[in-house]
Scaffold this motif. Structure first.
Motif, PDB file in Angstrom:
ATOM      1  N   LYS A  17       0.836  -1.197   0.000  1.00 37.42           N
ATOM      2  CA  LYS A  17       0.000   0.000   0.000  1.00 37.42           C
ATOM      3  C   LYS A  17       0.877   1.255   0.000  1.00 37.42           C
ATOM      4  O   LYS A  17       1.891   1.314   0.673  1.00 37.42           O
ATOM      5  CB  LYS A  17      -0.904   0.013   1.230  1.00 37.42           C
ATOM      6  CG  LYS A  17      -1.836  -1.182   1.301  1.00 37.42           C
ATOM      7  CD  LYS A  17      -3.219  -0.786   0.961  1.00 37.42           C
ATOM      8  CE  LYS A  17      -4.127  -1.975   1.174  1.00 37.42           C
ATOM      9  NZ  LYS A  17      -5.191  -2.041   0.267  1.00 37.42           N
ATOM     10  N   LYS A  19       1.101   5.016   1.097  1.00 38.41           N
ATOM     11  CA  LYS A  19       0.482   5.914   2.079  1.00 38.41           C
ATOM     12  C   LYS A  19       0.884   7.346   1.753  1.00 38.41           C
ATOM     13  O   LYS A  19       2.067   7.647   1.593  1.00 38.41           O
ATOM     14  CB  LYS A  19       0.924   5.537   3.497  1.00 38.41           C
ATOM     15  CG  LYS A  19       0.233   6.339   4.562  1.00 38.41           C
ATOM     16  CD  LYS A  19       0.520   5.783   5.945  1.00 38.41           C
ATOM     17  CE  LYS A  19      -0.276   6.559   6.970  1.00 38.41           C
ATOM     18  NZ  LYS A  19      -0.344   5.882   8.240  1.00 38.41           N
ATOM     19  N   THR A  21       1.053  11.082   3.098  1.00 40.19           N
ATOM     20  CA  THR A  21       1.027  11.772   4.391  1.00 40.19           C
ATOM     21  C   THR A  21       1.098  13.290   4.281  1.00 40.19           C
ATOM     22  O   THR A  21       0.878  13.979   5.268  1.00 40.19           O
ATOM     23  CB  THR A  21       2.186  11.288   5.299  1.00 40.19           C
ATOM     24  OG1 THR A  21       3.427  11.538   4.630  1.00 40.19           O
ATOM     25  CG2 THR A  21       2.057   9.810   5.603  1.00 40.19           C
ATOM     26  N   ASN A  51      -8.052   4.877   2.062  1.00 39.30           N
ATOM     27  CA  ASN A  51      -8.738   4.308   3.221  1.00 39.30           C
ATOM     28  C   ASN A  51      -8.498   5.201   4.440  1.00 39.30           C
ATOM     29  O   ASN A  51      -7.923   6.284   4.319  1.00 39.30           O
ATOM     30  CB  ASN A  51      -8.296   2.851   3.460  1.00 39.30           C
ATOM     31  CG  ASN A  51      -6.826   2.723   3.831  1.00 39.30           C
ATOM     32  OD1 ASN A  51      -6.152   3.694   4.186  1.00 39.30           O
ATOM     33  ND2 ASN A  51      -6.309   1.507   3.733  1.00 39.30           N
ATOM     34  N   ARG A  52      -8.903   4.753   5.619  1.00 33.48           N
ATOM     35  CA  ARG A  52      -8.774   5.557   6.844  1.00 33.48           C
ATOM     36  C   ARG A  52      -7.323   5.891   7.191  1.00 33.48           C
ATOM     37  O   ARG A  52      -7.047   6.883   7.852  1.00 33.48           O
ATOM     38  CB  ARG A  52      -9.408   4.831   8.033  1.00 33.48           C
ATOM     39  CG  ARG A  52     -10.907   4.860   8.009  1.00 33.48           C
ATOM     40  CD  ARG A  52     -11.443   5.753   9.120  1.00 33.48           C
ATOM     41  NE  ARG A  52     -12.879   5.756   9.083  1.00 33.48           N
ATOM     42  CZ  ARG A  52     -13.608   6.777   8.654  1.00 33.48           C
ATOM     43  NH1 ARG A  52     -13.038   7.865   8.244  1.00 33.48           N
ATOM     44  NH2 ARG A  52     -14.914   6.703   8.640  1.00 33.48           N
ATOM     45  N   SER A  53      -6.396   5.045   6.741  1.00 33.62           N
ATOM     46  CA  SER A  53      -4.974   5.262   7.012  1.00 33.62           C
ATOM     47  C   SER A  53      -4.284   6.089   5.932  1.00 33.62           C
ATOM     48  O   SER A  53      -3.063   6.202   5.919  1.00 33.62           O
ATOM     49  CB  SER A  53      -4.254   3.914   7.134  1.00 33.62           C
ATOM     50  OG  SER A  53      -4.794   3.149   8.167  1.00 33.62           O
ATOM     51  N   ASN A  54      -5.066   6.640   5.014  1.00 32.53           N
ATOM     52  CA  ASN A  54      -4.548   7.392   3.862  1.00 32.53           C
ATOM     53  C   ASN A  54      -3.701   6.541   2.926  1.00 32.53           C
ATOM     54  O   ASN A  54      -2.818   7.046   2.238  1.00 32.53           O
ATOM     55  CB  ASN A  54      -3.772   8.644   4.291  1.00 32.53           C
ATOM     56  CG  ASN A  54      -4.688   9.764   4.701  1.00 32.53           C
ATOM     57  OD1 ASN A  54      -5.905   9.676   4.599  1.00 32.53           O
ATOM     58  ND2 ASN A  54      -4.115  10.840   5.191  1.00 32.53           N
ATOM     59  N   CYS A  55      -3.970   5.238   2.916  1.00 37.00           N
ATOM     60  CA  CYS A  55      -3.342   4.347   1.942  1.00 37.00           C
ATOM     61  C   CYS A  55      -4.182   4.376   0.675  1.00 37.00           C
ATOM     62  O   CYS A  55      -5.409   4.310   0.732  1.00 37.00           O
ATOM     63  CB  CYS A  55      -3.247   2.923   2.485  1.00 37.00           C
ATOM     64  SG  CYS A  55      -2.087   2.768   3.852  1.00 37.00           S
TER      65      CYS A  55
END
Length: 144
Positions: A17, A19, A21, A51-55
């Motif tokens: 994935k 990400k 940031t 997704n919620r993790s910014n992936c």
């Protein structure tokens, strides 16, 4: 009488994935996926789904326009985000002129999209305007 069947699907085979940031990472990532042969010729709009993790879940080619504009349909953006089960979206389009200043239309569509996203509990993380060498971030400039 037959009725059309609607099929909604999303699948991924992505193991590594990506990400995102910050805005610079977003710019570098999307620029690597853009056709640089036409970035200064034709305006395009894409959405990055995360997704919620910014992936990154994926990139959707929303529209291709002309030299000075392209269509941004909020209903299509939200339908794609819902189909992908995305928690957040980043709207990205290029300015072939290289002028990074957002137009009044850019500002209006961003506000409208933000309001629509809030109704569906989807985060509009950023709206990024790009050129071959530079970017403008609505988030960095506190316009979002």
């Amino acid at each position: 009488m037959k009725v059309a069947e609607i099929k909604v699907s999303y699948s991924t085979n992505q193991t590594d994935k990506i990400k995102l940031t910050n805005c610079k990472e977003t710019f570098e990532f999307i620029l690597s996926k853009w056709n640089l042969d036409i970035i200064e010729f034709q305006e395009e709009c894409k959405i990055i789904l995360v997704n919620r993790s910014n992936c990154v879940l994926g990139i959707y080619q929303l529209s291709k326009g002309g030299i000075s504009g392209t269509v941004v349909d909020i209903r299509i953006i939200l339908s794609v985000a819902l189909k992908c089960n995305a928690s957040g979206i980043i709207l990205v389009h290029n300015h072939p002129s290289g002028n990074m200043k957002p137009s009044e239309t850019d500002i209006k569509i961003t506000r409208k999209l933000k309001d629509a996203c809030e109704l569906l509990d989807i985060s509009l993380i950023d709206h990024v305007i790009i050129s071959k060498y530079n970017y403008f971030s609505f988030t960095e400039d506190n316009l979002l």
